[in-house]
Design an enzyme around this catalytic site. Structure first.
Site, short mmCIF file in Angstrom:
data_model
loop_
_atom_site.label_atom_id
_atom_site.label_comp_id
_atom_site.label_asym_id
_atom_site.label_seq_id
_atom_site.Cartn_x
_atom_site.Cartn_y
_atom_site.Cartn_z
N ARG A 73 -6.61 -84.22 50.88
CA ARG A 73 -6.67 -82.66 51.45
C ARG A 73 -5.35 -82.13 51.46
O ARG A 73 -3.78 -83.19 51.88
CB ARG A 73 -7.46 -82.66 53.35
CG ARG A 73 -8.62 -82.86 52.88
CD ARG A 73 -9.36 -82.67 54.00
NE ARG A 73 -8.99 -83.68 55.04
CZ ARG A 73 -8.28 -83.52 55.69
NH1 ARG A 73 -7.48 -82.55 56.32
NH2 ARG A 73 -7.40 -84.78 56.59
N TYR A 201 -10.02 -82.15 44.93
CA TYR A 201 -10.16 -83.57 45.76
C TYR A 201 -11.21 -82.85 46.37
O TYR A 201 -11.02 -81.82 46.75
CB TYR A 201 -8.41 -83.36 46.26
CG TYR A 201 -8.71 -85.07 47.38
CD1 TYR A 201 -8.79 -86.15 46.94
CD2 TYR A 201 -8.74 -83.62 49.09
CE1 TYR A 201 -9.48 -86.87 48.36
CE2 TYR A 201 -9.42 -85.15 49.44
CZ TYR A 201 -8.99 -86.71 49.32
OH TYR A 201 -9.43 -87.41 50.70
N LYS A 210 -15.80 -80.49 54.38
CA LYS A 210 -14.95 -80.21 55.50
C LYS A 210 -14.59 -78.78 55.67
O LYS A 210 -14.88 -77.77 56.53
CB LYS A 210 -13.46 -80.52 55.04
CG LYS A 210 -13.43 -81.98 55.60
CD LYS A 210 -14.37 -82.81 56.14
CE LYS A 210 -14.13 -83.61 57.28
NZ LYS A 210 -13.56 -84.93 56.07
N HIS A 230 -16.53 -83.53 63.93
CA HIS A 230 -16.57 -85.07 62.20
C HIS A 230 -16.44 -86.07 62.69
O HIS A 230 -15.48 -86.69 63.72
CB HIS A 230 -14.56 -84.42 62.68
CG HIS A 230 -13.69 -85.12 61.20
ND1 HIS A 230 -12.19 -86.06 61.21
CD2 HIS A 230 -14.41 -85.65 59.85
CE1 HIS A 230 -12.17 -86.18 60.58
NE2 HIS A 230 -13.26 -85.97 59.37
N SER A 252 -9.26 -88.27 60.66
CA SER A 252 -9.00 -89.09 58.82
C SER A 252 -8.66 -90.33 58.47
O SER A 252 -7.08 -90.68 58.89
CB SER A 252 -8.67 -88.43 57.39
OG SER A 252 -9.48 -86.80 57.87
N CYS A 254 -9.46 -92.84 59.80
CA CYS A 254 -8.98 -94.09 61.33
C CYS A 254 -9.96 -94.67 61.97
O CYS A 254 -10.55 -94.86 63.01
CB CYS A 254 -8.93 -93.03 62.14
SG CYS A 254 -7.26 -92.75 61.90
N ASP A 277 -19.05 -88.99 58.57
CA ASP A 277 -18.56 -87.78 58.82
C ASP A 277 -18.72 -86.42 59.63
O ASP A 277 -17.76 -86.31 60.35
CB ASP A 277 -17.97 -87.29 57.30
CG ASP A 277 -16.63 -87.34 57.09
OD1 ASP A 277 -15.39 -87.53 57.96
OD2 ASP A 277 -16.48 -85.73 56.46
N ARG A 374 -10.99 -93.46 46.92
CA ARG A 374 -11.86 -93.64 47.72
C ARG A 374 -13.62 -93.78 46.92
O ARG A 374 -13.37 -93.86 45.21
CB ARG A 374 -12.28 -91.64 47.76
CG ARG A 374 -11.13 -91.34 49.63
CD ARG A 374 -11.62 -90.51 49.95
NE ARG A 374 -10.89 -90.05 51.00
CZ ARG A 374 -10.63 -90.50 52.63
NH1 ARG A 374 -12.41 -90.52 52.69
NH2 ARG A 374 -10.31 -90.10 53.44
P1 GTP Z 1 -12.11 -90.63 56.66
O1 GTP Z 1 -13.52 -90.43 55.57
O2 GTP Z 1 -11.08 -89.90 55.66
O3 GTP Z 1 -12.38 -89.29 57.49
O4 GTP Z 1 -11.92 -91.73 57.24
P2 GTP Z 1 -12.83 -92.23 58.07
O5 GTP Z 1 -12.99 -92.30 59.37
O6 GTP Z 1 -14.05 -92.72 58.46
O7 GTP Z 1 -12.09 -94.35 58.05
P3 GTP Z 1 -12.58 -95.29 57.61
O8 GTP Z 1 -13.62 -96.32 58.49
O9 GTP Z 1 -12.72 -94.87 56.09
O10 GTP Z 1 -12.05 -96.45 57.31
C1 GTP Z 1 -10.19 -95.63 56.78
C2 GTP Z 1 -8.97 -97.21 57.24
O11 GTP Z 1 -9.28 -98.03 58.36
C3 GTP Z 1 -9.94 -98.27 56.00
O12 GTP Z 1 -8.60 -99.01 55.86
C4 GTP Z 1 -10.25 -99.35 57.10
O13 GTP Z 1 -11.06 -100.62 56.55
C5 GTP Z 1 -9.55 -99.53 57.99
N1 GTP Z 1 -9.98 -99.89 59.28
C6 GTP Z 1 -11.74 -99.52 59.53
N2 GTP Z 1 -11.97 -100.16 60.57
C7 GTP Z 1 -10.82 -100.68 61.19
C8 GTP Z 1 -10.69 -101.76 62.65
O14 GTP Z 1 -11.46 -101.62 63.29
N3 GTP Z 1 -9.37 -102.53 62.43
C9 GTP Z 1 -8.41 -102.22 61.52
N4 GTP Z 1 -7.37 -102.65 61.61
N5 GTP Z 1 -8.62 -100.88 60.50
C10 GTP Z 1 -9.58 -100.20 59.88
C1 SPV Z 2 -11.03 -86.56 55.37
O1 SPV Z 2 -10.21 -86.98 55.03
O2 SPV Z 2 -11.75 -87.18 56.76
C2 SPV Z 2 -12.21 -86.92 54.72
C3 SPV Z 2 -12.21 -86.97 53.04
O3 SPV Z 2 -13.71 -87.44 55.45
S1 SPV Z 2 -12.33 -85.27 52.89
O4 SPV Z 2 -13.87 -85.12 52.36
O5 SPV Z 2 -10.95 -84.95 51.84
O6 SPV Z 2 -11.97 -84.71 53.81
MN MN Z 3 -13.17 -87.32 57.73
#
Ligand code: GTP
Ligand code: SPV
Ligand code: MN
Length: 588
Positions: A73, A201, A210, A230, A252, A254, A277, A374
């Site tokens: 983004r 993207y 978003k 979110h 994001s 996290c 999300d 992704r």
């Molecule tokens: P967006 O799609 O960007 O909104 O991200 P998200 O909040 O859905 O995050 P996602 O679950 O995809 O995790 C992002 C990264 O953090 C990945 O590399 C995961 O493997 C890592 N991760 C998720 N949960 C944990 C956790 O409990 N501990 C650690 N150390 N890493 C984590």
């Molecule tokens: C984020 O960045 O919070 C995502 C990926 O979930 S995007 O759809 O590109 O915003």
């Molecule tokens: Mn997101």
């Protein structure tokens, strides 16, 4: 001249001058044809629209390599343009709407020469839901069109729903020249209009996500009394057979997707996924906070995803049923023709192409997959999908989680004293930045409710709106704050995370059901250690203390950061938040 949709599409075609116009229907045949077009598209400098992956390992799956400057983004190039700068707030880039449009008209003028303009009618939300919204996106990218099939409900149902009305969400998108200097993502909330050029993207280009479902929808929700957040949505069944629904916001990259499909480590519990999300939350007629997920797919972070960390997602990715699955900017193992990313396996396999399409040299020290690589996958492939997913009224939320990526300061879990205190804590949420947005990763920034990049109006008003929604709920959800990401001096995570986060979720359920008491601290309620089941974890008393430590030095820095962040909102900031900040200072 036909109806409002046809009229709007004709106007956009006159502006963008495509070779052809194609109205997307949403059939399986059509999806295949668009994928074929993408497979045949010219490859330039590693950039490749689609490449079919090994169907016996990943059925109906395609690899996409984007332009190397177009991988996340672009927050600096994202604008929210209501009539006044005050309405957009210090949290948004703003431009005078007419001026913004003039600039965009010049960029869009003739941008689709030699290309096809795809018209995509789609719904955000189940069409049977009173909360669903009909939308039209125009794009000149087949990657975006195919992504929309996965992420939204594409098809003629939407056109029927719009009928003769003028009310639908409009999204005009072109990849333009993929030139970062000619890249803009601009929102006009008054007209339910998004114009985006120069990027393919996800968050910049899938305008239902978003752009509409958070930025524009949050502004609509402010006017209409609901929340666009979110957030994940999940249900947890406990051994009593009760299902507790949670919503949860994390910035994001996290941990939302991982949490939404978490494997419960205790016998007798089951997790049901509803969203990873975005949540739209309304106060129902019986005065509960009810959430729907307007999306139908997951656009998830690849690195770190593996059978060990998230087996449910690996199963989802291997399911490849009706909807295709896309992998964007991952590496490719040429011998097996399967995708690869950091963390999928412990070591890097041989015969690897990196995300630029170049042979990978393990001695280079470079990434195989882009850190923000992704996958795009349908929720219908997810083994933990809740049977309530399509419920038009949504599910009643009993607990809300907020979390961020914090190496220090913030304890593993803490519960707010009440709704207003929870709003205060959420409004001051901080997190270390990630690769999901262009710019420096790893610096702490305030990211209230994980909505800093997505709140489509003045955040001071948004905080007030959250408090107002709480006042309408006789029994508001409990609000919890978590931090899975505390590190030791060597930079190693001290909490195991992933499925072990369920230990914390179980404590929350026990709190919601009134089964356990808690300790009152300066920042909220914390667990009595006997109530947090860490059996089998091999975690020392020292580490447990560290996970729940409230370090005065760290917290005085935290308070300073909050004060600085609040200052930009001036007198518009709700008094209650200032009062809570003063209380926090005193009690520390
Ligand atoms: P967006 O799609 O960007 O909104 O991200 P998200 O909040 O859905 O995050 P996602 O679950 O995809 O995790 C992002 C990264 O953090 C990945 O590399 C995961 O493997 C890592 N991760 C998720 N949960 C944990 C956790 O409990 N501990 C650690 N150390 N890493 C984590
Ligand atoms: C984020 O960045 O919070 C995502 C990926 O979930 S995007 O759809 O590109 O915003
Ligand atoms: Mn997101």
């Amino acid at each position: 001249m036909g109806n409002a949709v046809e009229k709007w599409v004709e106007e956009q075609a006159r502006l963008t001058e495509p070779d052809k116009i194609y109205w997307v229907q949403g059939t399986e045949d059509e999806m295949r044809r668009l994928i074929e077009i993408g497979i045949k598209e010219e490859k330039t400098a590693g950039h490749q629209t689609f490449r079919e992956l090994n169907p016996s390992a990943f059925p109906n799956s395609y690899l996409h390599w984007s332009h190397p400057n177009d991988v996340a983004r672009a927050e600096q190039l994202t604008f929210v343009c209501p009539p006044t700068k005050e309405a957009a707030g210090p949290n948004n880039n703003w431009m005078e709407p007419e001026k913004a449009k003039q600039m965009l008209y010049e960029l869009f003028h003739g941008c689709m020469h030699g290309r096809t303009l795809y018209v995509i009618p789609y719904m955000m939300g189940n069409p049977a839901s009173p909360y669903a919204k009909p939308c039209i996106q125009i794009t000149d990218s087949v990657y975006v069109a195919v992504s929309m099939y996965i992420m939204t409900r594409v098809g003629n149902e939407t056109l029927k729903r719009i009928g003769g009305s003028e009310k639908f969400v409009k999204g005009l998108h072109s990849i333009g020249e993929l030139d970062p200097n000619k890249r803009f993502i601009m929102h006009f909330p008054q007209e339910e209009l998004v114009m985006s050029i120069g990027s393919g993207y996800g968050g910049n280009a899938l305008l239902g996500k978003k752009c509409f479902s958070l930025r524009i929808a949050s502004a609509q929700g402010y006017g209409e009394g609901w929340l666009a957040e979110h957030m994940i949505i999940m249900g947890v069944e406990d051994p009593d057979g009760d299902v507790t629904y949670f919503a949860g916001a994390f910035p994001s990259a996290c941990g939302k997707t991982n949490l939404a499909m978490i494997d419960p480590v205790f016998a007798g519990y089951k997790v049901f996924t509803l969203g990873d999300d975005i949540a739209w939350m309304n106060v129902s007629p019986d005065k509960r906070l009810c959430a729907i997920n307007p999306e139908t797919g997951m656009f998830g972070v690849a690195p770190g995803t593996s059978d060990k960390t998230n087996l449910n997602m690996m199963k989802t990715l291997r399911a490849g049923k009706f909807y295709p699955t896309l992998f964007t900017n991952t590496g490719l193992i040429t011998t097996s023709n399967t995708p690869w990313w950091e963390g999928l396996t412990e070591t890097v396999p041989e015969n690897m192409l990196d995300w630029h399409g170049n042979p990978y040299d393990p001695k280079s020290g470079k990434d195989v997959a882009h850190p923000n690589s992704r996958f795009t996958v349908s929720v219908s492939n997810c083994p933990t999908l809740s049977k309530e997913f399509d419920n038009p009224n949504g599910v009643p939320i009993s607990g809300i989680l907020f979390g961020g990526r914090r190496s220090d300061t913030v304890p593993l879990v803490c519960e707010s004293f009440d709704w207003e205190h929870g709003v205060f804590k959420a409004s001051s949420l901080g997190s270390e930045t990630t690769a999901a947005a262009a710019g420096q990763a790893g610096v702490v920034r305030r990211d209230p409710m994980a909505m800093l990049p997505f709140c489509g109006y003045n955040m001071a008003d948004y905080f007030g709106h959250w408090m107002e929604v709480g006042r309408r709920l006789p029994d508001p959800p409990k609000i919890f704050f978590v931090n899975w990401f505390k590190k030791d001096a060597a930079g190693k995570f001290i909490w195991p995370g992933f499925s072990d986060n369920f230990r914390v979720i179980k404590w929350m359920i026990d709190r919601i059901k009134g089964k356990v008491s808690a300790k009152e601290t300066a920042v909220g309620f914390m667990p009595n250690m006997a109530d947090l089941n860490v059996s089998g974890l091999n975690i020392s008393k020292e580490i447990m203390d560290k996970l729940f430590e409230l370090n005065p030095g760290e917290w005085s820095k935290e308070v300073e950061g909050i004060e600085q962040f609040y200052a930009q909102f001036g007198t518009r900031l709700p008094e209650a938040l200032k009062r809570h900040l003063e209380n926090l200072k005193k009690s520390l």
